[in-house]
Design an enzyme around this catalytic site. Sequence first.
Site, PDB file in Angstrom:
ATOM      1  N   ARG A 116      33.362  34.286  45.780  1.00  0.00           N
ATOM      2  CA  ARG A 116      34.231  35.454  45.975  1.00  0.00           C
ATOM      3  C   ARG A 116      35.523  35.320  45.181  1.00  0.00           C
ATOM      4  O   ARG A 116      36.053  36.304  44.677  1.00  0.00           O
ATOM      5  CB  ARG A 116      34.508  35.660  47.467  1.00  0.00           C
ATOM      6  CG  ARG A 116      33.310  36.260  48.147  1.00  0.00           C
ATOM      7  CD  ARG A 116      33.409  36.357  49.650  1.00  0.00           C
ATOM      8  NE  ARG A 116      32.199  37.011  50.148  1.00  0.00           N
ATOM      9  CZ  ARG A 116      31.881  37.139  51.420  1.00  0.00           C
ATOM     10  NH1 ARG A 116      32.682  36.645  52.360  1.00  0.00           N
ATOM     11  NH2 ARG A 116      30.767  37.739  51.775  1.00  0.00           N
TER      12      ARG A 116
ATOM     13  N   HIS B  83      28.993  43.312  44.707  1.00  0.00           N
ATOM     14  CA  HIS B  83      28.253  42.054  44.943  1.00  0.00           C
ATOM     15  C   HIS B  83      29.097  40.981  45.643  1.00  0.00           C
ATOM     16  O   HIS B  83      30.309  41.073  45.682  1.00  0.00           O
ATOM     17  CB  HIS B  83      27.593  41.527  43.654  1.00  0.00           C
ATOM     18  CG  HIS B  83      28.508  41.134  42.541  1.00  0.00           C
ATOM     19  ND1 HIS B  83      28.058  40.422  41.446  1.00  0.00           N
ATOM     20  CD2 HIS B  83      29.830  41.340  42.326  1.00  0.00           C
ATOM     21  CE1 HIS B  83      29.053  40.220  40.621  1.00  0.00           C
ATOM     22  NE2 HIS B  83      30.133  40.758  41.120  1.00  0.00           N
ATOM     23  N   GLU B  84      28.419  40.023  46.205  1.00  0.00           N
ATOM     24  CA  GLU B  84      29.036  38.960  47.021  1.00  0.00           C
ATOM     25  C   GLU B  84      29.821  39.540  48.196  1.00  0.00           C
ATOM     26  O   GLU B  84      30.874  39.028  48.556  1.00  0.00           O
ATOM     27  CB  GLU B  84      29.950  38.055  46.179  1.00  0.00           C
ATOM     28  CG  GLU B  84      29.298  37.449  44.949  1.00  0.00           C
ATOM     29  CD  GLU B  84      28.183  36.463  45.275  1.00  0.00           C
ATOM     30  OE1 GLU B  84      28.027  36.097  46.457  1.00  0.00           O
ATOM     31  OE2 GLU B  84      27.454  36.082  44.333  1.00  0.00           O
ATOM     32  N   GLY B  85      29.298  40.597  48.801  1.00  0.00           N
ATOM     33  CA  GLY B  85      29.972  41.213  49.951  1.00  0.00           C
ATOM     34  C   GLY B  85      30.777  42.414  49.490  1.00  0.00           C
ATOM     35  O   GLY B  85      31.742  42.260  48.746  1.00  0.00           O
TER      36      GLY B  85
END
Lengths: 277, 599
Positions: B298, B440-442
């Site tokens: 993140r 992406h990645e949350g």
Amino acid sequence: MKILVPVKRVCDPDNANKVKVSDDGSSVTSDGLEWKPNPFDEYAVEAGLRLNENAPKNEKLGETVVVSFGASDVVQTMRQTLAMGADRGILVQADDAELDSMVVARALKSLVDAEQPDLVLMGKQAVDGDSNAAGQMLAEMLGWPMATFAMNIATDDGGKTLTVGREVDTGVLTLKVTLPAVVTVDLRIVAPDAVSNGVTPADHKYNDGARYASLKGIMQAKKKKIDQKKLGDLGIDTGLTTTYPKFELPPARTGSCEFVETVDELVDKLHNEAKVL
Amino acid sequence: MAEDNPLLSDRHVAFMLHEVLDAQSLCALPYFAEHSRETFDLFVGACAKLSREALLPAYKSMDEEAAHFEDGRVHTHPVMRELYPQMVELGMLTAVRPFDVDGQQMPLTVASSGFAYAMAANLSAFGFCMLTTGAAHLIESFGSETLKRDYMRKMYSGEWTGTMALTEPGAGSSLGDLRTRARPTEQGHYLIDGAKVFISGGDNSLSENIVHLALARIEGAPAGSRGISLFAVPRLRIQDGALVPNDVQAAGTFHKLGWRGIPSIALNFGDGGDCHGYLVGEPHKGLSYMFQMMNEARIHIGLHAVATAAVAYQESLEYARTRPQGRLPGMAADEPPVPIIQHPDVRRMLLRQKAIVEGGLALVLATARYADLSLHAVDDTQRERASAMLELLTPITKTFPSEKGFESNALAVQIHGGYGYTSEYLPEAWLRDQKLNSIHEGTTGIQSMDLLGRKVLKTGGASVTTLADEIEPSLERARSSAHLASHAGALETALARVREVSEQLLGTAMENPMAALSHSVDYLDMLATLVIGWQWLEMATAAQRGLNASPGDADALFYDGKLRAAAYWMRTELPRVAALADLCVSCEDSFSGMDPESF
């Protein structure tokens, strides 16, 4: 072979438009500019490393020594070439104002006398002054063979001679020089197959350009030695041959563009308005 | 134009590392003792050089000629075969890893500064590095010695690439629903059976082998996220000393808006019943392992976003300085037109980009510094405090640059006018690339619930107190400067309001958790606006210090630029904190209370 590579620190040529002249015109100011190795010297380092390594096995065939001149923080620029793979460095401490091509050539001669390299490999010129003189002067002082503007180099006769392709106006002029010699390099010396040392396999393709300083190389470079000497201690004539009475920037371009109808009109304008004919 | 684009300002990066963050002080910690300012500057310089000379020139063609799927394999752009070894050789895979895995123990703060250039030049190309090092890091942290010897080493050395294989058609944001199964065998390996989607780099023509770090459920494991395990699933497995196919099959590529240089793949594991997976760590702990990596990822997404906004900012800045168009009031019609940077609204857009890009980079690097301290500070208290800050800042560091960076990328298109809307110019491509970062990645929504729910409410507001404690010394320093006192005052007021709101939401959450979380995205926006204000105050303080030392002309202009961008943020963005604060505590229900049929 033992190779000596002089490396000059210059203002980042990518920022050439930021170069300014001091108010009184006596000097070029470097305020706010970043320093880089002279690109042609960086190519010389790359060519030296290629001559002295058995790629891709990474075994060394000889020592590559970099030399520079300037203030003590030039060490940073030198460290970058050590991180590329050069073995050690020599810094001759001097003010930029104390140096011209002739003083540099004399100082290099004194270092060559002490170091006894087989080859002095250097950039054809520095991109700041663009003098293109120090290499030729050095060869003359040493009485060594010289090949300038090298675009390819091959080691021959078991390392006793070099075959050098020189980039000249009419094409490529190939010379054979007996070592020890002075070679100055041009841009194409970093083409993938420009350097052949007889040991690295002929089909080994280098990347186009000088190699990057890898992080591993940077960590190793920290431990490599940089000898510091003073210009005054070399025992050479330090008198300047070149003096600069005044610097001025070329007139700013207006950026305006005018189309003319006829060749006669163009000639007339070039003659009477621009006064260049 | 594009080919001369510096990607980021070197002077700004040096300012961040040495005048704001004092990166050199990290060398006092034993883990970083082999480093010095010299190794830092040389590495960042080498990254910038490779990025400008090799990565950026390849960008346009990688964007135009996306990977294609043919004969069961994915064919990536051929230039990657040249670029990847150069990035590996430079040390981009292992810069921050420890010496014992052939890494160089570089602080993340510094490495991130170097990586930012590579991301700005060519997100996709650097993406292969990120994924490989992330996957290898998972094996390094949790894998067996055999896995380290057989797989991790070849990934770190650049021979093999790696992926993160998490997402499935029915399990995206909600990984607890994943269905890929792992059946134990007597030989010790597991047989993997399932399908994954959106696996970046999941197949490529770049490396001999690809090692997928995949999540799967061991037969009989509990449902939901507690039953998920982590496996290394190579495309080719080592069997009797040879590499043999491991029943991993690419099923096709997705056609994407951006990031076209790195393929996104649908993957099938075990269609032929012979896909071996090797358990990484203990059974059922896969998701917690993955989350360790996800936090790192993140921070990197935040950096991607900053870098993508930065390269576009540099492009629009150069364009605005050189594109003649229009005249200023009072100028005659026959006078030559002025460069568009002379027009006030163009300057507004450029300063907004600058404030977002440089504020975002400051936040990412500050977060990376907390990450360095959380792992390597000698003092326990310092480590814990850095950890708490890292936890709180991570969702902001991921989201602010992604969301505001998109706006900044749109401004780069705007400044280029009609040309910016064409593919002859690069700003439209960077705008497309940028959009992924808020997904992406949350997603942003998930980051906001992580921030408000897990990081703030669940800690009883303790994390906000820690943040206030960290901001206080910055306020103190700024108050003592006549030029910065008003900024310090504005930030102090905003901070007080954020603390109040957080307190109130704690109360609301006791009675009605859904209501407390209903404006979580606004809460994130509020906190991000505050935290970026804090970063600008830090930069302004360093700039003022620089100005007080009578710098040359170029540095004086540089520092003046920082002070003006700081003033811009304090005057035009920080006032939004109050409005967002009101929204958060009101639990205003226009959308949360709406019937799906009323839309």
